[in-house]
Design an enzyme around this catalytic site. Structure first.
Site, PDB file in Angstrom:
ATOM      1  N   GLY A  71     -26.969 -57.773 -85.839  1.00 61.50           N
ATOM      2  CA  GLY A  71     -25.548 -57.958 -86.112  1.00 61.50           C
ATOM      3  C   GLY A  71     -25.277 -58.983 -87.205  1.00 61.50           C
ATOM      4  O   GLY A  71     -24.417 -58.771 -88.074  1.00 61.50           O
ATOM      5  N   THR A  72     -25.992 -60.077 -87.175  1.00 58.68           N
ATOM      6  CA  THR A  72     -25.754 -61.129 -88.167  1.00 58.68           C
ATOM      7  C   THR A  72     -26.006 -60.600 -89.575  1.00 58.68           C
ATOM      8  O   THR A  72     -25.179 -60.778 -90.480  1.00 58.68           O
ATOM      9  CB  THR A  72     -26.669 -62.338 -87.879  1.00 58.68           C
ATOM     10  OG1 THR A  72     -26.375 -62.825 -86.563  1.00 58.68           O
ATOM     11  CG2 THR A  72     -26.459 -63.444 -88.890  1.00 58.68           C
ATOM     12  N   ASN A 147     -16.473 -60.969 -78.643  1.00 58.18           N
ATOM     13  CA  ASN A 147     -17.646 -61.203 -77.812  1.00 58.18           C
ATOM     14  C   ASN A 147     -17.377 -62.128 -76.629  1.00 58.18           C
ATOM     15  O   ASN A 147     -18.061 -62.077 -75.622  1.00 58.18           O
ATOM     16  CB  ASN A 147     -18.796 -61.768 -78.640  1.00 58.18           C
ATOM     17  CG  ASN A 147     -18.364 -62.813 -79.636  1.00 58.18           C
ATOM     18  OD1 ASN A 147     -17.471 -62.574 -80.450  1.00 58.18           O
ATOM     19  ND2 ASN A 147     -18.970 -63.978 -79.579  1.00 58.18           N
ATOM     20  N   GLN A 175     -19.910 -55.755 -80.258  1.00 59.12           N
ATOM     21  CA  GLN A 175     -19.601 -55.824 -78.825  1.00 59.12           C
ATOM     22  C   GLN A 175     -18.812 -54.605 -78.335  1.00 59.12           C
ATOM     23  O   GLN A 175     -18.567 -54.484 -77.144  1.00 59.12           O
ATOM     24  CB  GLN A 175     -18.814 -57.099 -78.516  1.00 59.12           C
ATOM     25  CG  GLN A 175     -19.611 -58.374 -78.722  1.00 59.12           C
ATOM     26  CD  GLN A 175     -20.723 -58.568 -77.702  1.00 59.12           C
ATOM     27  OE1 GLN A 175     -20.801 -57.866 -76.694  1.00 59.12           O
ATOM     28  NE2 GLN A 175     -21.600 -59.527 -77.958  1.00 59.12           N
ATOM     29  N   HIS A 197     -29.547 -54.706 -79.664  1.00 62.10           N
ATOM     30  CA  HIS A 197     -29.837 -55.445 -78.420  1.00 62.10           C
ATOM     31  C   HIS A 197     -28.611 -55.682 -77.546  1.00 62.10           C
ATOM     32  O   HIS A 197     -28.738 -56.158 -76.418  1.00 62.10           O
ATOM     33  CB  HIS A 197     -30.558 -56.770 -78.712  1.00 62.10           C
ATOM     34  CG  HIS A 197     -29.707 -57.844 -79.322  1.00 62.10           C
ATOM     35  ND1 HIS A 197     -29.340 -58.965 -78.623  1.00 62.10           N
ATOM     36  CD2 HIS A 197     -29.184 -57.983 -80.555  1.00 62.10           C
ATOM     37  CE1 HIS A 197     -28.618 -59.755 -79.409  1.00 62.10           C
ATOM     38  NE2 HIS A 197     -28.515 -59.181 -80.586  1.00 62.10           N
ATOM     39  N   THR A 233     -39.673 -53.213 -95.543  1.00 58.31           N
ATOM     40  CA  THR A 233     -40.233 -52.133 -94.716  1.00 58.31           C
ATOM     41  C   THR A 233     -39.428 -51.978 -93.433  1.00 58.31           C
ATOM     42  O   THR A 233     -39.123 -52.954 -92.762  1.00 58.31           O
ATOM     43  CB  THR A 233     -41.710 -52.456 -94.373  1.00 58.31           C
ATOM     44  OG1 THR A 233     -42.422 -52.538 -95.599  1.00 58.31           O
ATOM     45  CG2 THR A 233     -42.338 -51.395 -93.483  1.00 58.31           C
ATOM     46  N   CYS A 322     -24.754 -68.400 -79.045  1.00 56.24           N
ATOM     47  CA  CYS A 322     -25.197 -69.401 -80.004  1.00 56.24           C
ATOM     48  C   CYS A 322     -24.432 -70.706 -79.846  1.00 56.24           C
ATOM     49  O   CYS A 322     -24.890 -71.742 -80.268  1.00 56.24           O
ATOM     50  CB  CYS A 322     -25.050 -68.867 -81.426  1.00 56.24           C
ATOM     51  SG  CYS A 322     -23.424 -68.230 -81.740  1.00 56.24           S
TER      52      CYS A 322
END
Ligand SMILES: Cc1ncc(COP(=O)(O)O)c(C=O)c1O
Length: 383
Positions: A71-72, A147, A175, A197, A233, A322
């Site tokens: 996401g970041t 979130n 989210q 995730h 990659t 975070c």
């Protein structure tokens, strides 16, 4: 001790079917999707199959999906890959730090940024976005679901406002994905961020939907991977797992998952509000994702609550993963005008693995934990 995990907005457990899809990629099917030999071509086919699965989740064309590391990176790429010095960007005050920190960096690069607030329910107001528009507005970025509160934002309406002003629209759907159905056509967004995730896929992989014709500059410099939009990659196992998680999310919607999950969330939320004096739901009057409830407990320190629940085997959170452990109150609750409540607010975020029995166990624990913490609180003692 039994462990109950109610912090699914931080991350979710991998579904067994996802692990099963990923496993072969580590040993026999390990190819580099950029190689022209058969080992590589097998990997390429798997990456492209996963791209189709992720595209199906959001209703996009396959080629509009760019795989990222999560996401970041998706948020960073959407903002930094699109905007140049002299442009103007609008974002909301309740965005994830992945967007807010990108805005800060853009300001250092001579991009003008306007941050618009939200109302007391945590909803970004259309009028505020309209008023913030300027002739040089290049991009508007407002998330689909918050979130911390789960509050859904009027993304389609904001997209229309942005387009009327010839600006592009990005939405962070990290989210929202796999909790509410998403159609990039219905929203009308130009860019949309996803993270595997948060939807029972692996950590460290995500995607950015980029509408056909949107000129995006790659942030990572290197090879021509992902049609020149993201060098490096491809994370084969991660991407394959993400694709399978997207496929399972579609099945979950088809099997009435949203209804079942909201029923579980309501049982938890209503149970807490019934048994804990003074408890109230932040953003409770707004439309929300089916899995999230953010509850304020006056007279309770959020960190103390998280630790006390953890000792009982229950994982919850004070807000964004975070910022947990940070002493700053949540920027989202502050934007909602809930500065007082912010210190004693807890996010319970359910996942597809959670059961009614787990909800009932947590409901038994919460009143006692709140009572104990209030007894220890000098501020509460006199009340
Ligand atoms: C709304 C939102 N955007 C972005 C992110 C960042 O995603 P990632 O952890 O995959 O980098 C998160 C993670 O919590 C999030 O909740």
């Amino acid at each position: 001790m039994r462990r109950i995990y109610f912090d699914n907005n931080a991350t979710t457990p991998l579904l067994p079917q996802v692990l099963a899809a990923m496993q072969p990629c580590f040993i026999e099917g390990f190819g580099n999707a950029g190689s022209i030999h058969q080992v590589g071509q097998r990997a390429r086919a798997q990456v492209e199959a996963a791209r189709e699965q992720v595209a199906a989740l959001v209703g996009s064309r396959t080629a509009e999906i760019v795989f990222t590391s999560g996401g970041t990176e998706g948020d960073n790429l959407a903002l930094m890959g699109l905007v140049k010095a002299g442009d103007h960007v609008i974002a909301s005050a309740i965005e994830h730090h992945a967007v807010l920190a990108s805005c800060q960096r853009l300001q250092e690069m001579c991009v003008e940024v306007t941050i618009v607030g939200c109302d007391a329910n945590g909803v970004v107001q259309l009028e505020a976005v309209r008023e913030a528009l300027r002739p040089n507005t290049k991009l508007v970025s407002v998330m689909m679901a918050n979130n911390e509160t789960g509050v859904l934002q009027p993304a389609a309406e904001i997209a229309a406002i942005a387009h009327n002003a010839n600006a592009l629209f990005h939405t962070d759907a990290v989210q929202a994905a796999a909790k509410v159905p998403i159609s990039v056509e219905e929203i009308g967004c130009d860019l949309l961020t996803l993270a595997a995730h948060k939807m029972n896929g692996p950590q460290g992989v995500g995607a950015l939907y980029v509408r056909r014709g949107t000129l995006l500059q790659s942030r990572q410099l290197g090879g021509r991977h992902e049609r020149g939009r993201r060098a490096g990659t491809e994370n084969l196992a991660g991407i394959v797992g993400f694709g399978r998680a997207a496929e399972l999310a579609i099945e979950w919607f088809d099997n009435g998952g949203v209804k079942q999950m909201s029923a579980l969330r309501d049982r938890l939320e209503q149970g807490i509000c019934r048994t804990v004096p003074g408890a109230s739901v932040n953003g409770g009057l707004a439309a929300r994702t089916p899995n999230t409830t953010n509850i304020s407990f006056p007279g309770v320190e959020g960190e103390g609550f998280v630790i006390a629940m953890d000792l009982l085997g229950v994982a919850v959170s004070t807000g964004a993963a975070c910022s947990s452990g940070a002493t700053e109150p949540s920027h989202v609750l502050v934007a909602m005008g809930l500065t007082e409540q912010a210190r004693g607010s807890i996010r319970f975020s359910l996942g597809k693995q959670n059961t009614a029995e787990e909800v009932d166990f947590v409901l038994e624990m919460v009143p006692g934990v709140v009572h104990k913490l209030r007894e220890l609180s000098p501020a509460w003692a006199g009340k």
